[in-house]
Motif scaffolding. Structure first.
Motif, PDB file in Angstrom:
ATOM      1  N   TYR A   3       0.687  -1.398   0.095  1.00 40.73           N
ATOM      2  CA  TYR A   3       0.235  -0.529   0.132  1.00 40.73           C
ATOM      3  C   TYR A   3       0.571   1.830  -0.047  1.00 40.73           C
ATOM      4  CZ  TYR A   3      -4.401   2.504   0.830  1.00 40.73           C
ATOM      5  OH  TYR A   3      -5.377   3.165   0.358  1.00 40.73           O
ATOM      6  N   GLU A   4       1.689   1.606   0.918  1.00 39.09           N
ATOM      7  CA  GLU A   4       2.838   2.374   0.455  1.00 39.09           C
ATOM      8  C   GLU A   4       3.100   2.920  -1.240  1.00 39.09           C
ATOM      9  OE1 GLU A   4       4.317   4.159   3.434  1.00 39.09           O
ATOM     10  OE2 GLU A   4       3.321   3.122   4.241  1.00 39.09           O
ATOM     11  N   TYR A   5       3.549   1.883  -1.726  1.00 40.07           N
ATOM     12  CA  TYR A   5       3.255   2.701  -3.073  1.00 40.07           C
ATOM     13  C   TYR A   5       2.332   3.581  -3.722  1.00 40.07           C
ATOM     14  CZ  TYR A   5       6.851  -0.805  -4.663  1.00 40.07           C
ATOM     15  OH  TYR A   5       7.932  -1.631  -4.119  1.00 40.07           O
ATOM     16  N   PHE A   6       1.480   3.046  -3.317  1.00 41.53           N
ATOM     17  CA  PHE A   6      -0.187   3.557  -3.493  1.00 41.53           C
ATOM     18  C   PHE A   6       0.191   5.704  -2.668  1.00 41.53           C
ATOM     19  CE2 PHE A   6      -2.757  -0.041  -3.950  1.00 41.53           C
ATOM     20  CZ  PHE A   6      -2.753   0.492  -5.367  1.00 41.53           C
ATOM     21  N   ILE A  48      -3.530   5.560 -10.875  1.00 36.21           N
ATOM     22  CA  ILE A  48      -3.689   4.864  -9.532  1.00 36.21           C
ATOM     23  C   ILE A  48      -4.729   5.355  -8.686  1.00 36.21           C
ATOM     24  CG2 ILE A  48      -1.761   5.978  -8.140  1.00 36.21           C
ATOM     25  CD1 ILE A  48      -0.156   6.796  -9.630  1.00 36.21           C
ATOM     26  N   TYR A  49      -5.481   6.536  -8.906  1.00 33.91           N
ATOM     27  CA  TYR A  49      -6.578   6.787  -8.215  1.00 33.91           C
ATOM     28  C   TYR A  49      -7.994   6.030  -8.392  1.00 33.91           C
ATOM     29  CZ  TYR A  49      -9.594  10.735  -5.272  1.00 33.91           C
ATOM     30  OH  TYR A  49     -10.114  11.370  -4.516  1.00 33.91           O
ATOM     31  N   LEU A  50      -7.766   4.992  -9.415  1.00 34.28           N
ATOM     32  CA  LEU A  50      -8.473   4.362  -9.597  1.00 34.28           C
ATOM     33  C   LEU A  50      -8.378   3.433  -8.882  1.00 34.28           C
ATOM     34  CD1 LEU A  50      -9.664   4.312 -13.269  1.00 34.28           C
ATOM     35  CD2 LEU A  50     -11.849   4.869 -11.598  1.00 34.28           C
ATOM     36  N   MET A  51      -6.955   2.709  -8.818  1.00 31.31           N
ATOM     37  CA  MET A  51      -6.529   1.231  -8.513  1.00 31.31           C
ATOM     38  C   MET A  51      -6.508   1.676  -6.726  1.00 31.31           C
ATOM     39  SD  MET A  51      -3.174   0.379 -11.177  1.00 31.31           S
ATOM     40  CE  MET A  51      -2.428   1.407 -10.883  1.00 31.31           C
ATOM     41  N   TYR A  88       5.514   3.373 -10.452  1.00 26.81           N
ATOM     42  CA  TYR A  88       3.684   3.112 -10.860  1.00 26.81           C
ATOM     43  C   TYR A  88       3.831   1.723 -11.724  1.00 26.81           C
ATOM     44  CZ  TYR A  88      -0.097   3.679 -14.977  1.00 26.81           C
ATOM     45  OH  TYR A  88      -0.994   3.835 -15.589  1.00 26.81           O
ATOM     46  N   GLY A  89       4.954   1.162 -12.246  1.00 24.09           N
ATOM     47  CA  GLY A  89       5.455   0.010 -13.356  1.00 24.09           C
ATOM     48  C   GLY A  89       5.232  -0.671 -11.548  1.00 24.09           C
TER      49      GLY A  89
END
Lengths: 454, 400, 485
Positions: free
Chosen positions: A33-36, A66-69, A106-107
């Motif tokens: 979750y840190e990636y978000f 990113i917002y959607l994911m 992002y990847g």
């Protein structure tokens, strides 16, 4: 007017969760979750994203995706077909990573997310899909099978059937992706020579390298591999072509088939496991970034050391030559060229200046800037076979920019880009030539005219 | 007309409130140097003078800002700034009378706008009393500020019709070490256009570019037989100016204008003084055409064709052309402004204003202010909000 | 694009069908999942989702949409790239959002008369890119210039490092075409800088989209300077650096840009860009002068002297254009890079008289200590525009409380010093409660009356900017990670 019911409270969650049931499937749950959280929602990435530039819809931008994911992961929205569509439309060009000041990876969000999304689609439906079964997975990774298929294509090209097909639009009658593939195929050129297992340095020996020859590359662009080996030899390198190497696995990995990708990686690790080489050289951006990613795409401890050692040695050919100190050809060419940054070179590997440094050193070559040089051309792996509309829009924009430079040759270091741009220029009947930089340098060393060459 | 002189902003607000309650028209007065500007007043009312509102509120020299009451004269302000090596680079005629409030209300700009910008670029804070007697302010005392609507822009050039400006904060600039004028005589419009196009891009970054026509300017002309004098002001350090002068002379020559020379320092001062005063000077008829820069030469040629005896001063880099006629042209004002110059100005995205004329009572909205560059309804609505009874400078500005 | 799939909107179906007829089905988003990304901009503390999102491509479409909204008594507002930082694009109460990112044409470039005409969705940097090789550029350079739109810049009156010398957006806007809140197309100003009548184009700039929807902009083009000198002043204490800023401005020098970055931000920048910043220093100043080549070395030397007198350890010079570009890239992306320092951050945008930067810095650090919140600083120092960034962990409610209190105290300190609560980000919804501290009741009343002249029914972007009755039904819960320029 009475129809309008104002919302009582702007903060009330929207009713999506009522209209569609939340499924238990959550492709984001395995993602750290840190990636978000790395995303600060500044939006500086948006203009770097080719699909956003084309649609102007934030859902088709990195920040939006990113917002959607994250919203799917948080259970705020369902993974409905709209959300899927926006995520599928991502080229995975990673241009946004270059733009992002916050260091969002992002990847590492989109790739595993899409991997899970793909997995969720009934695997039976995929194996029954002829395109995946016979072409993507049955043909591409196997140079020998590819060679046979290309033999037929070569005959067709000799008979000019391909030109006829393009001119008459006959290709549109073929099943869409097959038709698209047929038109993507550039003019096939026999290599000037055969790649030997060991090709000795010309002049004083400065390094010993192994060349990764790839799958599509080794057949469709056999000459470019030969040219690359020659350029390396001219630069004082012993060039070794290890046996047992094969496809890098990128196509499989990026289309959600992880297992075959792991097998291919294992074969490559074994083929290149030797101490007598200074570097593993790759001339295709897409394969190069996959090979460099071997280090972190899988997490099994057993192979970690081998994967790290392998990845550390992988160098894009331009990156390697620039670092080694490029020995430029002596004979001048008289050409004006421009350079298109392949996404997987510029954004995934951050190799941007090295190819330009080298090209500028070729005598008689004028390198002019290409506007939006690092914007995706629409190839993006197999994207141009699956998302044809967007891919076409992007390649049209790319060719327009190329035309503006007035260059007679556009250089780019990725097979996908070479094919995509070459297709577009044939569709639009433009005279500009599309070449790999190694081919141009080879022409200079061997006193060939680049116009006769391709 | 009764003239009232409030001593504080509170008094001012009180007076306006009183006028509002009694529906008395009000005519804001500063130095009374621009009373001829605008349609003439037709109704009697109170003159409200800012003469006694001339205090310095805050002068943090090192912040390069100044907050003052607007009755201060431009001369007093300039003297105070000069002591600190600073300036407010607006070229205002009749400085010993003209007030800051009047300059803001009339959006009075001069030749150095080419390099330094206009009133709207300098006013960063403003206080005023609207037609209901409400004392309000916008902006602030800091150079960067985006809180709230920009009343500074709204009131600049509003001709005292939305509020009586009582206090303002302005940005300041350091006085350049030196300034010099490079002049050259020119004969035809095509060469003038070549030179202006060059000056627009010149690395010497002039602070003013003037084109002058008429006998009044003859003492500054290098060659009195030529029609036009082009005067370019450079400002900066000694080394910048030395380089700039040479560069300009070379570039002008390359544009077909050889023989550029530098004015003596006395002539330099005298010339810019005259240019500054020109729009306020007495002529039978003075008009001002404001277009984009490339419109200036066609406008100037049209004017000299109409009356070869006219005098022209043009901030040509900014497309502002001021023309003084000693005799009323045969066509009359409306023929000149509406039929001849108006359409030409429109082609170049501009309009024509009448600065001075012998029979102001005959002026119309069209001959005074030219084509409005915004919708009439919106102007009217803004006016209604700020001055619902229409008491501030009634009938003088663009509302209908 | 896929909006017709499901009409999950509270708006009347008849309105949605009308919008689809005006724009085309492809240009109307109705599905909740598609609209959700439009619920906030660069300011993420508060969220409000539009009921429908439309992508007009012409002025006429915008007028038609606004007329329809009026008939259905539905609120509406414009949005550009959504990089704004104060919630100016938040659709309070829902309604129709007009996203202008498909209006991206540069319609005209006129070098002779130094102007360009652009559609509102043109990204700031694209105009300067289109001018490459002409010797001109578009001067306002907000840090988000690679992504933000010129329409958005007009709405917020954007600044940028180089606006110290060249002026902010309003100094570069000559005119606008707009659609009124009632759906009428009109034009204010144009290529010519001298409008006949009121300067209403000037009033539109910085009005945060509350007066009319801008559909076309006439902007001024700025000649590139002949030469430039970029310096990096390295200081062992922030006090010395802030004193140097004060001394430079006080000496009557107006550099093209004068920026300060403190130690902690430098560390984040170094991690992001590997520029080679002196990590053992406490603060750096980025100082740029430009203009006539013949005068630049003297100006540079004067600045170096002032910095050294103020205690600079050294003053480096950018070696070449590439080096300079790298330095500016690092500075402009500072806020994004701060994301590397903490899981959550919130930034203020106060302004103080520029010579008061040293005292203000002290005050900020005292406030940080008082509330036990780590604060790092990046300042548009030459303008007095401060950006203290408060770092915290959003999972700890007590930290959130302290951050909100500290932020309020910092802005109050700016007002006490004679400054402003916002230099470039705007009021939006974020700072709406500070309007009463900065402006009197009369001021706000007159502002409301100006809005009424343009936007009499208050359907265009309601409850923004002015704390009028019924404003902002949105409760602020917690600052989340957010950025600023």
């Amino acid at each position: 007017m009475s129809e309008y019911i104002p919302q009582s409270d702007a903060m009330t969650p929207e009713p999506s969760s009522h209209s569609l049931p939340i499924t238990s499937f959550n492709p984001g749950e395995k993602i750290d979750y840190e990636y978000f959280l790395d995303c600060v929602h500044c939006g500086l990435c948006t203009q770097a994203c080719p699909t956003y530039v084309m649609t102007g819809n934030e859902n088709d931008s990195p920040r939006g995706r990113i917002y959607l994911m994250r919203a799917v992961t948080d259970g705020r929205v369902d993974l409905n077909k709209n959300v899927r569509r926006h995520l599928e439309l991502c080229l995975d060009c990673r241009s946004c990573e270059t733009a992002c000041p916050s260091g969002v990876q992002y990847g590492r969000l989109i790739e595993p997310f899409r991997l899970e999304m793909e997995k969720e689609i009934d695997t039976a439906s995929k194996t029954s899909d002829w395109f995946h079964k016979y072409i993507l997975f049955g043909l591409f990774p196997y140079p020998k099978r590819l060679r046979k298929a290309l033999g037929l294509a070569r005959i067709a090209q000799t008979l000019k059937l391909d030109t006829l097909m393009m001119a008459t639009g006959l290709w549109k009658l073929l099943p869409s992706r097959l038709g698209r593939m047929a038109t993507l195929l550039p003019r096939l050129r026999k290599a000037d020579g055969k790649l030997e297992h060991v090709m000795p340095a010309i002049g004083k020996r400065r390094a010993r390298v192994a060349l990764f020859t790839g799958c599509v590359q080794s057949e469709v662009f056999a000459q470019t591999n030969y040219a690359t080996a020659h350029v390396l030899q001219q630069n004082g390198c012993d060039v070794i072509i290890p046996e047992g190497q094969g496809c890098c696995g990128a196509i499989h990995y990026h289309t959600g088939s992880e297992e075959p990708a792991v097998e291919m990686a294992a074969a490559n690790l074994a083929a290149f496991a030797r101490d007598d080489i200074d570097a593993i050289i790759i001339n295709v951006a897409g394969c190069g970034s996959m090979l460099k990613d071997y280090a972190h795409l899988w997490h099994d401890d057993e192979t970690a050391q081998a994967r790290n050692a392998f990845a550390a040695k992988v160098k894009d050919v331009h990156e390697f030559l620039d670092e080694l100190g490029f020995i430029a050809p002596k004979a001048p060419l008289d050409v004006k060229v421009t350079y298109h940054d392949a996404c997987h070179l510029a954004h995934a590997q951050k190799v941007t200046q090295q190819p330009r440094n080298i090209i500028r050193q070729i005598p008689g070559v004028e390198l002019v800037d290409l506007p939006e040089s690092d914007m995706c051309c629409g190839a993006a792996g197999t994207y141009n076979l699956t998302e044809t509309e967007m891919a076409d829009q992007l390649s049209q924009r790319k060719l327009g920019n190329i035309r503006e430079t007035g260059a007679s040759i556009v250089l780019t270091a990725n097979s996908g880009c070479l094919m995509q741009i070459d297709r577009e220029r044939r569709v639009q009947d433009e005279s500009v030539r599309v070449m790999h930089p190694m081919d141009l340098i080879y022409c200079a060393y061997t006193h060939k005219s680049p116009y006769d060459y391709c | 007309m009764q003239s009232l002189q409030p001593g504080t902003v509170e008094e001012l607000a009180g007076l306006v409130e009183q006028a509002y309650e009694q529906s008395v028209p009000m005519y804001p007065l500063g130095g009374q140097t621009a009373l001829h500007y605008g349609l003439p007043a037709k109704t009697d009312g109170w003159g409200i003078s800012t003469e006694k509102l001339n205090r310095v509120i805050d002068f943090p020299v090192k912040d390069l800002t100044l907050t003052v009451e607007t009755g201060i004269t431009i001369q007093a302000l300039a003297d105070m700034l000069a002591n600190e090596g600073l300036m407010l680079p607006l070229d205002v005629p009749q400085q010993s009378q003209a007030t800051l409030g009047g300059v803001i209300a009339t959006n009075c700009n001069g030749p150095r706008r080419f390099g330094y910008g206009t009133v709207r670029d300098y006013v960063i804070g403003i206080q005023a009393v609207n037609g209901k007697g409400q004392l309000f302010h916008g902006g602030g005392r800091v150079v960067k500020n985006v809180a709230g609507y920009d009343f500074c822009k709204l009131l600049t050039g509003s001709m005292g019709t939305l509020g009586i400006i009582s206090q303002a904060t302005v940005k300041l600039k350091p006085v350049p070490e030196e300034a010099v004028t490079v002049a050259v005589s020119l004969d035809d419009g095509a060469t003038v256009e070549n030179c202006i196009a060059m000056l627009m891009e010149s690395p010497t970054v002039p602070v003013a570019v003037e084109l002058l026509y008429g006998a009044r300017w003859s003492e500054y002309a290098g060659d009195p037989n030529r029609r036009y004098t082009l005067a370019v002001q450079l400002a900066g350090t000694e080394s910048e100016i030395t380089w700039g002068q040479q560069r300009l002379a070379d570039d002008l020559k390359a544009c077909g204008a050889p023989g550029a020379f530098a004015l003596s320092s006395e002539a330099h001062v005298a010339l810019w003084q005259q240019i500054q005063e020109f729009p306020a000077a007495e002529h039978e008829l003075t008009i001002q055409v404001k277009t984009v820069s490339s419109g200036a030469v066609p406008v100037i040629e049209k004017c000299t064709e109409t009356d070869p005896q006219c005098t022209i001063q043009s901030d040509i880099g900014n497309g502002v052309v001021t023309v003084g006629f000693e005799e009323m042209p045969e066509t009359g004002i409306s023929g000149l402004v509406v039929s001849q110059l108006g359409p030409l100005a429109t082609v170049y995205h501009g309009h024509v204003e009448t600065l001075r004329c012998p029979a102001p009572e005959d002026l119309t909205l069209g001959t005074m202010w030219g084509q409005l560059s915004g919708p009439q309804w919106l102007h009217n609505r803004v006016k209604e909000q700020f001055d619902p009874r229409g008491l501030l400078n009634p009938g003088r500005f663009v509302y209908q | 694009m896929h909006g017709s799939a499901d009409l999950e909107s509270t708006l009347p179906v008849a309105l949605i069908h009308e919008l689809q007829q005006i724009i085309g089905v492809d240009g109307v988003l109705t599905a909740h999942s598609d609209r959700m990304v439009y619920e906030c901009d660069g300011f993420t503390i508060e969220k409000s989702c539009p009921d429908v999102v439309v992508f007009p491509t012409t002025t006429d479409q915008i007028a038609a949409v606004i007329q329809a909204c009026n008939r259905f008594e539905t609120p509406f507002l414009p949005r550009g790239a959504g990089t704004s930082l104060a919630g100016g694009t938040l659709p309070i109460g829902g309604g129709v959002m007009l996203v202008l990112t498909r209006m991206t044409n540069i319609e005209e470039i006129n070098l002779r008369d130094r102007y360009a005409v652009v559609q509102p969705g043109v990204v700031n940097i694209r105009l300067t890119q289109a001018l490459a090789g002409t010797g001109y550029h578009y001067a306002p350079d907000p840090s988000s210039q690679g992504a933000c739109t010129i329409g958005g810049n007009v709405a917020t009156n954007s600044g940028g490092p180089h606006t110290l010398k060249y002026g902010v957006t309003v100094n570069h806007v000559l005119g606008v075409e707009a659609v009124s809140s009632e759906g009428e197309v009109f034009r204010l100003g144009g290529p010519n800088a001298d409008p006949a009548g009121l300067d209403l184009a000037g009033v539109m700039v910085g009005s945060e989209g509350t007066l009319a929807v801008v559909t076309r902009v006439w902007v001024r083009l700025t000649r590139n300077p002949e030469g430039v000198r970029t310096m990096l002043g390295v200081f062992d204490s922030v006090d010395d650096a802030t004193n140097a800023i004060s001394a430079i401005i006080g000496a009557g020098i107006i550099p093209a840009a004068l920026e300060m970055v403190d130690h902690d931000i430098m560390v984040a920048l170094e991690e992001a860009f590997q520029f080679g910043f002196p990590l053992d220093a406490e603060a750096i100043l980025i100082i740029e002068v430009d203009g006539i080549e013949a005068g630049l070395d003297a100006q540079r030397d004067q600045i170096i002297d002032i910095c050294e007198e103020a205690g600079a350890r050294e003053v480096q010079q950018a070696e070449n254009e590439q080096h300079r570009q790298q330095l500016w890239k690092a500075r402009k992306q500072a806020f994004g890079a701060i994301g590397r320092l903490a899981s959550s951050l919130v930034t203020q945008d106060g302004v103080v008289p520029r010579t008061q930067i040293p005292q203000m810095y002290q005050k900020i650090m005292e406030i940080g200590e008082k509330y036990d919140i780590r604060i790092v600083n990046v300042f548009h120092a030459g303008d007095g525009n401060i950006h203290p960034v408060m770092l915290f962990d959003e999972r700890d409610p007590s930290q959130i409380e302290r951050v909100l209190a500290a932020g309020g105290e910092i802005l109050q300190a700016c007002l006490d010093a004679g400054g402003s609560v916002t230099g470039e980000h705007g009021i939006g919804v974020e700072k709406i409660q500070f309007m009463k501290q900065m402006f009197s009741e009369n001021d706000l009343d007159v502002m409301a009356s100006l809005r009424s002249a343009f936007n009499p029914n208050n359907r265009l972007s309601p409850d923004k900017m002015l704390p009028t009755a019924g404003a902002c039904g949105v409760e602020r819960h917690a600052p989340s990670k957010m950025v600023a320029q």
